[in-house]
Design an enzyme around this catalytic site. Structure first.
Site, PDB file in Angstrom:
ATOM      1  N   THR A  40       0.534  -1.413   0.205  1.00 11.43           N
ATOM      2  CA  THR A  40      -0.109  -0.664  -0.475  1.00 11.43           C
ATOM      3  C   THR A  40       0.695   1.298   0.324  1.00 11.43           C
ATOM      4  O   THR A  40       1.539   1.643  -0.623  1.00 11.43           O
ATOM      5  CB  THR A  40      -0.941  -0.436   1.278  1.00 11.43           C
ATOM      6  OG1 THR A  40      -0.513   0.064   2.134  1.00 11.43           O
ATOM      7  CG2 THR A  40      -2.134  -1.046   1.088  1.00 11.43           C
ATOM      8  N   THR A  67      -1.886  -3.278  10.441  1.00 12.09           N
ATOM      9  CA  THR A  67      -1.833  -3.185   9.108  1.00 12.09           C
ATOM     10  C   THR A  67      -0.545  -3.742   8.884  1.00 12.09           C
ATOM     11  O   THR A  67       0.267  -3.065   7.699  1.00 12.09           O
ATOM     12  CB  THR A  67      -1.474  -2.060   8.606  1.00 12.09           C
ATOM     13  OG1 THR A  67      -2.723  -1.524   9.347  1.00 12.09           O
ATOM     14  CG2 THR A  67      -2.152  -2.169   7.132  1.00 12.09           C
ATOM     15  N   ASN A  76      -0.545  10.934   6.570  1.00 10.54           N
ATOM     16  CA  ASN A  76      -2.331  10.242   7.566  1.00 10.54           C
ATOM     17  C   ASN A  76      -3.330  11.255   7.544  1.00 10.54           C
ATOM     18  O   ASN A  76      -3.846  11.167   8.460  1.00 10.54           O
ATOM     19  CB  ASN A  76      -1.557   9.259   8.771  1.00 10.54           C
ATOM     20  CG  ASN A  76      -0.880   8.950   8.651  1.00 10.54           C
ATOM     21  OD1 ASN A  76      -1.138   8.040   7.936  1.00 10.54           O
ATOM     22  ND2 ASN A  76       0.288   8.118   9.119  1.00 10.54           N
ATOM     23  N   THR A 112      -8.371  10.844   1.106  1.00 15.10           N
ATOM     24  CA  THR A 112      -9.321  11.442   0.020  1.00 15.10           C
ATOM     25  C   THR A 112      -8.233  11.646  -0.839  1.00 15.10           C
ATOM     26  O   THR A 112      -6.705  11.275  -0.909  1.00 15.10           O
ATOM     27  CB  THR A 112      -9.258  12.985   1.092  1.00 15.10           C
ATOM     28  OG1 THR A 112      -8.161  13.295   0.746  1.00 15.10           O
ATOM     29  CG2 THR A 112     -10.286  13.189   1.967  1.00 15.10           C
TER      30      THR A 112
END
EC number: 2.3.1.35
Lengths: 403, 403
Positions: B149, B186, B398, B403
């Site tokens: 990611t 994560t 972060n 968005t």
């Protein structure tokens, strides 16, 4: 109850001062609080195992429940300073006792600032002499300024109320910023009142309100070596000593809770680098403890804090924080709302995504005070926590504090 | 043991692939791992109460201790997606089973990415078809890329060793970044080996090493909804099944520990916005648990992390973190050292200030890998944790992830 936000009005019998002793480079760095009459006190200290020298001293002295003066220095925490640190804290108290002609045992000491550096005792002791000469009815503001470290504004509140025809004044001031975390951390808070309150009653009221106020704030999740909150009640309002279970106790409790809550909120708002105050309300939890755990986890989450800084309605991070909080809850029931002066928006329903108005959420998050409401739909308990966003400036301030 | 850092060499019987399915905007986002032979597996999942749909599915399927394929998507966590999320995870497994002609129950599913948004299932299912067609012996790198990611580099390692004349290969790859915290967060980690290992033995070795590796890393103290670490051992090296308490077990355990530790370190190093890797060694603790608590608290402290970012030898914050860690220790005995390729400097002795060479400390902290050594002088247990500094970029990444 009359509320004077931002004001310090010392209650009957109290005087205070704040002076420049030379511990810091230029700002006021030594404060003194004195009560004409020996006061009942209650105090709460950091739960960190690494306790600063003044905390070790005060914990012992607070046991007897009485004190008459508090001396506070900023610029140096007198923490991790070994035996020498304890001696220095004692010397500070001794000096105060000498100049004020009171018992050494009735003097409490607080320090805040850099860890691991011995106090410049010559300057400190001279500062105490000056502070004693400067004591006055109006000296509360100077004292409140002298205890600040990286604080950007003064934190104070005064409330007045009436108990059986006697006027009671209660004033509080505090310092916060950085390292502030549930369970008391790098904060000093002083609440002074002329109410007459039984020692056990004072303890109960203070500990309960501390638990729901200072212990529910977080700036960065760290917990300091020096945190101390003290209430002094000198009884000079001459009311009948307040006891638990009475109407007067309720009045007193509400006043004390208001003062502590106001100071706690101000501390959260002034977290290092903070641009927004975050208030988390966890409602309808199974137990108060579940509500507290969830509220604390949210306000401590770096990911939630940076999202609020970025004005991003990232409710998944809020739910994830509740998930690891240790609270007992049913994920499939949780609703989450974001709220501010601009309005309220539901961002999560039954623990799942929910088509919400992104543009309204953006508007809501533009405000300086953001409320996160988590409805667990599991019971009737609630808890509130306060924190701040995590900004570039937090990193900047803390990347070079010591140097 | 032969070590191939950064390399993925799929063991006998394994193939893999990584493709672009269209969940992300442009990068690879779907990976597939397949073993010719049904493999013994062991898996560890997030302890967050809010668990993503694929985690809920896998926890059930992992119970039988066997699997043959793993499908992983990035770009969408399939978390907080309700019943629909569970159905989607099942559909992914079903599709894999169809195209690979294996049992649906033998397929595990992992997801990572944004929380609370339903998966674009049409794209995902088409992606699985393409991924199945792309499976190859060399596909490990594509798979490792497809699970990333915000990771900035590929995290992989391969080790080879010999058990009773049989060549064993073990390869691992992982994704990390953001929300990484002790107790699995994560991160996705996949370790594949052709060793033959008894199921109970595999469980024991995997859980022990996970506890000392992935569970000792922290990027930001948050814990995700999706974390999963899986080891697959398909036995195609044809060695006699490894059992606990044997010389072969020790070899296998060391290999597994090395792979997990290497991946854990790489994850810590690649924390969002990180500029430095921090390794904390707590030594001479009374118990292993005390050492672990202290090591974790230090690596989780925002104040320590920002100090390291600012290259500031602020040992007081390190000691304060140990103080609130819950570890049992004697403050007056603690020594603290800072170390890097530039040298080592003692910054605290017996829990107190110590006249150290500030310029040497500055030099030490300029390096990219910083070691913090805390000597408790209380016993003979130790623990290691890994983390990273807290930088402006952490806040930047972060503040606007969603968005």
């Amino acid at each position: 109850m009359e509320i004077l936000d931002g004001k310090i009005e010392l209650p009957k019998g109290f005087v205070a001062s704040g002076v420049f002793a030379g511990i810091k480079r230029s700002k006021k760095d030594l404060a003194l609080i004195y009560s004409e009459r020996l006061a009942n006190i209650s105090a709460v200290f950091t739960t960190n195992r690494v306790k600063a020298a003044p905390v070790i001293l005060d914990m012992e002295r607070a046991k007897k429940g009485k004190a008459q003066a508090i001396v506070i220095n900023s610029g140096n925490a007198n923490a991790c300073t070994g035996e020498k640190g304890i001696e220095d804290a004692k010397s500070m108290a001794k000096k105060v006792a000498e100049v004020l002609e009171i018992e050494e045992e009735d003097v409490l000491v607080c320090s805040t600032g850099v860890i691991g550096v011995p106090l410049p005792m010559e300057k400190v002791l001279k500062g105490i002499e000056v502070a004693a000469l400067s004591l006055s009815k109006e000296g509360g503001y100077d004292a409140a300024h002298a205890i600040m470290t990286t604080d950007t504004f003064l934190k104070a509140v005064t409330v007045k109320f009436n108990v059986e025809g006697k006027d009671i004044t209660m004033t509080g001031f505090a310092k916060g910023s950085g390292m502030i975390h549930p369970n008391m951390a790098t904060m000093l808070s002083f609440v002074l009142t002329d109410a007459s309150v039984e020692k056990a009653t004072l303890d109960k009221a203070f500990k309960n309100t501390v638990n729901r106020t200072y212990n529910m704030i977080s700036v960065d999740g760290d917990m300091s070596t020096n945190d101390t909150a003290i209430v002094m009640a000198n009884g000079m309002a001459e009311n009948k000593a307040i006891q638990e279970g009475t109407y007067e106790f309720d009045l007193f409790y509400k006043a004390l809770e208001y003062v502590n809550k106001t100071l706690a909120r101000l501390i959260a708002k002034d977290g290092e680098g903070a641009t927004k105050l975050i208030e988390v309300n966890v409602i309808n939890a199974k137990t108060e403890n579940d509500a507290r755990l969830a509220a604390k986890a949210i306000v401590n989450s770096n990911l939630v804090k940076t999202a609020i800084f970025g004005e991003d309605a990232n409710w998944g991070r809020i739910l994830a924080a509740v998930g690891y909080s240790g609270a007992d809850f049913d994920v499939d029931k949780v609703d989450i709302y974001l709220k501010s002066a601009k309005g309220e928006v539901k961002v999560c329903e039954n623990g799942s995504f929910f088509a919400f108005d992104e543009s309204l959420a953006k508007e809501v998050l533009k405000e300086k005070e953001i409320f996160i409401i988590v409805d667990m739909k599991a019971g009737e308990f609630m808890a509130t926590s306060w924190g701040c966003d995590l900004s570039y400036d937090y990193v900047k301030i803390n990347g070079s504090y010591r140097t």
